[in-house]
Design a protein around this motif. Structure first.
Motif, short mmCIF file in Angstrom:
data_model
loop_
_atom_site.label_atom_id
_atom_site.label_comp_id
_atom_site.label_asym_id
_atom_site.label_seq_id
_atom_site.Cartn_x
_atom_site.Cartn_y
_atom_site.Cartn_z
N GLY A 1 0.81 -1.21 0.00
CA GLY A 1 0.00 0.00 0.00
C GLY A 1 0.84 1.26 0.00
O GLY A 1 2.04 1.22 -0.31
N PRO A 2 0.23 2.38 0.39
CA PRO A 2 0.96 3.65 0.39
C PRO A 2 2.18 3.65 1.31
O PRO A 2 3.18 4.31 1.03
N ILE A 3 2.11 2.89 2.40
CA ILE A 3 3.26 2.79 3.30
C ILE A 3 4.47 2.23 2.55
O ILE A 3 5.60 2.63 2.79
N ALA A 4 4.22 1.31 1.62
CA ALA A 4 5.31 0.70 0.85
C ALA A 4 6.07 1.76 0.06
O ALA A 4 7.29 1.68 -0.07
N LEU A 5 5.36 2.75 -0.46
CA LEU A 5 6.04 3.81 -1.22
C LEU A 5 6.96 4.62 -0.30
O LEU A 5 8.08 4.98 -0.70
N ALA A 6 6.52 4.88 0.92
CA ALA A 6 7.37 5.59 1.88
C ALA A 6 8.59 4.74 2.24
O ALA A 6 9.71 5.26 2.35
N VAL A 7 8.39 3.44 2.38
CA VAL A 7 9.49 2.53 2.69
C VAL A 7 10.48 2.47 1.52
O VAL A 7 11.69 2.52 1.72
N VAL A 8 9.97 2.38 0.29
CA VAL A 8 10.84 2.36 -0.90
C VAL A 8 11.65 3.66 -0.96
O VAL A 8 12.86 3.63 -1.21
N LEU B 1 -2.87 -1.47 -8.98
CA LEU B 1 -2.17 -1.10 -10.21
C LEU B 1 -1.81 -2.34 -11.01
O LEU B 1 -1.62 -3.42 -10.44
N SER B 2 -1.68 -2.18 -12.31
CA SER B 2 -1.22 -3.29 -13.14
C SER B 2 0.26 -3.55 -12.82
O SER B 2 0.93 -2.73 -12.18
N TYR B 3 0.76 -4.66 -13.30
CA TYR B 3 2.16 -5.04 -13.10
C TYR B 3 3.09 -3.92 -13.55
O TYR B 3 3.98 -3.50 -12.81
N TRP B 4 2.88 -3.40 -14.76
CA TRP B 4 3.78 -2.37 -15.31
C TRP B 4 3.61 -1.03 -14.60
O TRP B 4 4.59 -0.31 -14.41
N GLU B 5 2.39 -0.70 -14.21
CA GLU B 5 2.17 0.54 -13.46
C GLU B 5 2.86 0.46 -12.10
O GLU B 5 3.49 1.42 -11.64
N ARG B 6 2.75 -0.69 -11.44
CA ARG B 6 3.40 -0.89 -10.15
C ARG B 6 4.90 -0.72 -10.27
O ARG B 6 5.54 -0.02 -9.48
N LEU B 7 5.48 -1.37 -11.30
CA LEU B 7 6.92 -1.24 -11.50
C LEU B 7 7.33 0.20 -11.79
O LEU B 7 8.33 0.69 -11.27
N ALA B 8 6.54 0.90 -12.60
CA ALA B 8 6.86 2.30 -12.93
C ALA B 8 6.84 3.17 -11.68
O ALA B 8 7.74 4.01 -11.48
N VAL B 9 5.85 2.99 -10.82
CA VAL B 9 5.76 3.78 -9.59
C VAL B 9 6.94 3.47 -8.67
O VAL B 9 7.57 4.37 -8.12
N ILE B 10 7.25 2.19 -8.50
CA ILE B 10 8.36 1.79 -7.64
C ILE B 10 9.68 2.35 -8.16
O ILE B 10 10.49 2.90 -7.41
N VAL B 11 9.91 2.24 -9.47
CA VAL B 11 11.15 2.74 -10.06
C VAL B 11 11.26 4.25 -9.88
O VAL B 11 12.32 4.77 -9.50
N PHE B 12 10.17 4.97 -10.12
CA PHE B 12 10.18 6.43 -9.97
C PHE B 12 10.45 6.84 -8.52
O PHE B 12 11.32 7.67 -8.26
N VAL B 13 9.71 6.25 -7.57
CA VAL B 13 9.88 6.61 -6.15
C VAL B 13 11.29 6.25 -5.68
O VAL B 13 11.93 7.02 -4.95
N LEU C 1 17.46 -0.22 -12.27
CA LEU C 1 16.24 -1.01 -12.09
C LEU C 1 15.69 -1.48 -13.43
O LEU C 1 15.18 -2.60 -13.54
N LEU C 2 15.81 -0.65 -14.46
CA LEU C 2 15.35 -1.06 -15.79
C LEU C 2 16.20 -2.21 -16.34
O LEU C 2 15.67 -3.09 -17.02
N VAL C 3 17.50 -2.21 -16.03
CA VAL C 3 18.35 -3.34 -16.45
C VAL C 3 17.81 -4.63 -15.85
O VAL C 3 17.70 -5.65 -16.54
N TRP C 4 17.45 -4.60 -14.56
CA TRP C 4 16.89 -5.79 -13.91
C TRP C 4 15.56 -6.19 -14.54
O TRP C 4 15.32 -7.36 -14.81
N ILE C 5 14.69 -5.21 -14.75
CA ILE C 5 13.35 -5.51 -15.27
C ILE C 5 13.45 -6.09 -16.68
O ILE C 5 12.86 -7.14 -16.97
N VAL C 6 14.18 -5.42 -17.54
CA VAL C 6 14.32 -5.89 -18.93
C VAL C 6 15.01 -7.24 -18.97
O VAL C 6 14.58 -8.15 -19.69
N GLY C 7 16.05 -7.40 -18.16
CA GLY C 7 16.77 -8.67 -18.12
C GLY C 7 15.87 -9.81 -17.66
O GLY C 7 15.85 -10.89 -18.25
#
Length: 190
Positions: A34-41, A68-80, A176-182
């Motif tokens: 949840g939103p707490i996870a974004l603060a932790v990230v 969020l969808s898989y890709w939306e979740r990854l985008a938010v995590i990568v950005f934060v 993070l994109l290297v990991w995701i794409v790989g």
């Protein structure tokens, strides 16, 4: 919960992510949602930039669970994560600038058994002179390598806070994109 399969496997098998102590922060990242996870990230990425010796890829294991969808979740995590690491790098940059000015700190390091200053200057000066902030971004894009080494090495050599934080953000996102794409490529062909 969708996670990056290759990253989860690497962590489970004691791969490169487990070589560095994380003082329990990695488990906190993996168990928050949840939103707490974004603060932790954000907090984990901030700390990774200047204090923790671990690696940042573990944020990709954050469940998030916000509809969020898989890709939306990854985008938010990568950005934060990128914003957190850029913010932490500004603190590390400031510490590096202060250490550069502190004669006693540099004299102590030069007198130590292993001349940390000379070694890091030789390696990082070559990269910084040749590639500048792009070199920092590339160095931070290398998966499995502790971010603090590159950040502090460049912080002693460079002077522009904004360029430094942008390069850190780009390198963090790139890593993070290297990991995701790989991982996606690997599991596409498996």
């Amino acid at each position: 919960m969708a996670t990056i399969p290759a990253l989860a496997t690497a962590v489970a098998l004691g791969g490169p992510l487990s070589l560095f102590p994380d003082f329990g922060f990695a488990e906190l990242v993996r168990s928050s949602s949840g939103p707490i996870a974004l603060a932790v990230v954000f907090a984990y990425s901030f700390l990774i930039a200047f204090a923790l010796p671990g690696v940042s890829e573990v944020v990709l294991l954050t469940p998030l669970d916000m509809g969020l969808s898989y890709w939306e979740r990854l985008a938010v995590i990568v950005f934060v994560s990128g914003v957190g690491k850029a913010a932490g790098s500004v603190l590390a940059f400031h510490i590096g600038q202060e250490a550069k000015e502190a004669g006693p700190v540099i004299r102590f390091l030069r007198r130590s058994r292993f001349d940390v200053v000379e070694w890091s200057e030789k390696r990082t000066v070559a990269v910084a002179r040749r590639w500048g902030y792009a070199g920092l971004a590339v160095a931070l894009s290398v998966p499995g390598f502790p971010d603090t080494i590159s950040i502090y090495a460049f912080s002693v050599l460079e002077r522009d806070y904004l360029k430094f934080s942008v390069a850190t953000f780009v390198g963090s996102v790139g890593r993070l994109l290297v990991w995701i794409v790989g991982a996606e490529t690997f599991f596409f062909f498996v």
